[in-house]
Write a protein that holds these residues in place. Structure first.
Motif, short mmCIF file in Angstrom:
data_model
loop_
_atom_site.label_atom_id
_atom_site.label_comp_id
_atom_site.label_asym_id
_atom_site.label_seq_id
_atom_site.Cartn_x
_atom_site.Cartn_y
_atom_site.Cartn_z
N ARG A 4 11.51 2.44 -37.19
CA ARG A 4 10.04 1.76 -37.02
C ARG A 4 9.13 1.78 -37.97
N ASP A 5 8.22 0.92 -38.03
CA ASP A 5 6.91 1.04 -38.42
C ASP A 5 6.02 0.98 -37.28
N ARG A 6 6.22 -0.04 -36.51
CA ARG A 6 5.60 -0.23 -35.26
C ARG A 6 6.59 -0.71 -34.07
N GLY A 54 2.47 -0.85 -31.15
CA GLY A 54 1.73 0.09 -32.07
C GLY A 54 2.73 0.88 -32.77
N SER A 55 2.09 1.81 -33.62
CA SER A 55 3.09 2.78 -34.11
C SER A 55 3.41 3.85 -33.26
N PRO A 56 4.58 4.23 -33.51
CA PRO A 56 5.00 5.49 -32.35
C PRO A 56 3.75 6.35 -32.11
N GLU A 57 3.02 6.87 -33.25
CA GLU A 57 2.01 7.83 -32.78
C GLU A 57 0.95 7.39 -31.91
N GLU A 58 0.68 5.82 -32.02
CA GLU A 58 -0.44 5.33 -31.36
C GLU A 58 -0.08 5.10 -29.83
#
Length: 67
Positions: free
Chosen positions: A27-29, A42-46
């Protein structure tokens, strides 16, 4: 292989999977869907830090087990 092709050709790629571990590796998003509708992108972090709802929170947590 998918990640290498994406990097080498600088193309946007869409990869569909039900495996969160696989999604996290490629992933990127990430786009989380439920019943054919987008719930969150979203990004995994988001997504991890701000899940849209309990479905996203639980679905995303499945991928953390093997990270």
């Amino acid at each position: 292989m998918v990640k290498d092709i994406h990097k080498e050709l600088s193309l946007t790629t869409i990869f569909v999977t039900h495996d969160m571990d696989e999604a996290l590796k490629l992933r990127d998003r990430i786009c989380i869907m439920k019943d054919g509708k987008i719930v969150q992108i979203g990004s995994p972090e988001e997504i991890k830090n701000n899940p849209e709802n309990n479905f996203v929170k639980l679905f995303f947590k499945k991928g953390e087990v093997n990270e």
